[in-house]
Design an enzyme around this catalytic site. Sequence first.
Site, short mmCIF file in Angstrom:
data_model
loop_
_atom_site.label_atom_id
_atom_site.label_comp_id
_atom_site.label_asym_id
_atom_site.label_seq_id
_atom_site.Cartn_x
_atom_site.Cartn_y
_atom_site.Cartn_z
N SER A 127 21.30 -3.54 -24.61
CA SER A 127 21.26 -2.82 -23.14
C SER A 127 20.96 -1.54 -23.54
O SER A 127 21.98 -1.19 -24.03
CB SER A 127 22.51 -3.60 -22.36
N TYR A 152 30.54 -4.64 -20.10
CA TYR A 152 29.18 -5.76 -20.54
C TYR A 152 29.02 -4.38 -21.53
O TYR A 152 28.60 -4.78 -22.65
CB TYR A 152 28.89 -5.51 -19.13
#
Length: 325
Positions: A127, A152
Site C-alpha cells: 500500500s 494498517y
Amino acid sequence: MVTLVTGAAGFIGFHTSKRLLERGDRIVGLDNINDYYDVSLKRARLEQLKKYPNFTFFHLDLADRQGMEKLFAEQDLEVVINLAAQAGVRYSLQNPHAYVDSNLVGFTNILEGCRHHQIKHLVFASSSSVYGENKKIPFSVEDNVDYPISIYAATKKANELMAHAYSHLYNLPATGLRFFTVYGPWGRPDMALFLFTKAILEGQPINVFNHGKMQRDFTYVDDVVEGVIRVSEKIPDPHPISGAKYKVYNIGNNQPIELMYMIQTLEKCLGKTAEKNMMPMQPGDVPRTYADVDELMRDVGFRPNTPIEEGIQKFVNWYREYFGY
C-alpha cells in the site's frame, strides 16, 4: 496457468480474477467474505465470477492455517496473487487485531504455502500508506518507509519484509505492489468516492477531511489490474544486496488530485452539488500521496493513465445501474 487469487470477492481481487478468467486462465479464488463492509456487494461480485467455468471458489480465511495448508496441497497452483487483507486506515485504529489476523498471520500462511509447493511467483498487495508522511515527492520505492503512521501501514510494511525474507531463504520469487487510492466500478463502500456518491444522491452532507486540501494519486482499477497482471508475468531479478528474487513497485496514476477537485468532478458527473462538512485531518491519514512509477514503466512497459474525469464517470455509471438510481 493456475493462479490463486486471494480476496477474490474484494474490489481489486474481483477485477483481477475477471480479467484473468476472460483470457482463459484457471483461477482458484479465495475469500472469507467478512462483514467489514456490505457482504451483498461481495456476493454480487462472486456471482459474476462464478459464471466462468474456469473459476473455483473457496470460502476460507487466510488465518485458517489448516485450511490454507489443505488448499495449497490439493490445488495445483503455479502463481499466487495475494489481494486479501484487512483494509482501511481508520478501522485499524479501533480494530488492530483484525489486521494482525489477516495481514500478518494470514500472510504467513500464504508464504508457507508458497514455500512448500514450489509456487513460481508470489505477487502481493502492499500500500502507498507505507510511505507515511514522506516529504519527498513523488514517492519512490527507494525512499525510506520505516515510519508508518497507522497499524494498517505497519502490517503492509511487515508484509514486504516477510516476503523478502522468504524470497531470500527459500528462493521464492516475490513482488510487492504499493497501490495508490484505487477506485472504479464495484469499488469499496468505505472509500471516499463511494461514500460521497451515496451521500450526494441521498441528499446527505459529506465529510471533507483536512478541509479538502488532501491530495491523492487516484488510480483507476483497470490500470491497477493491468499492472498486477504484467508484474505477475515478470520474475524479479536478483536483488543487488540480498540476491533475493524480490521487487516492490508503485502502482499509481502519477498525478495527484486535490480532494476538492475530485468532489467537483463527482458533482458534475452526478449533476448534483454536495453539502460539505469541512473537517480536520483524521488520525492515521496523510496529506498527500504521489507515485513515482518509472520502475514499473521500465520493467513491464506500463504506467497507469486513466484521467480522473473518465474514471469517476465510469464509477457513477456503474453505481447508478447497480443501485437503480
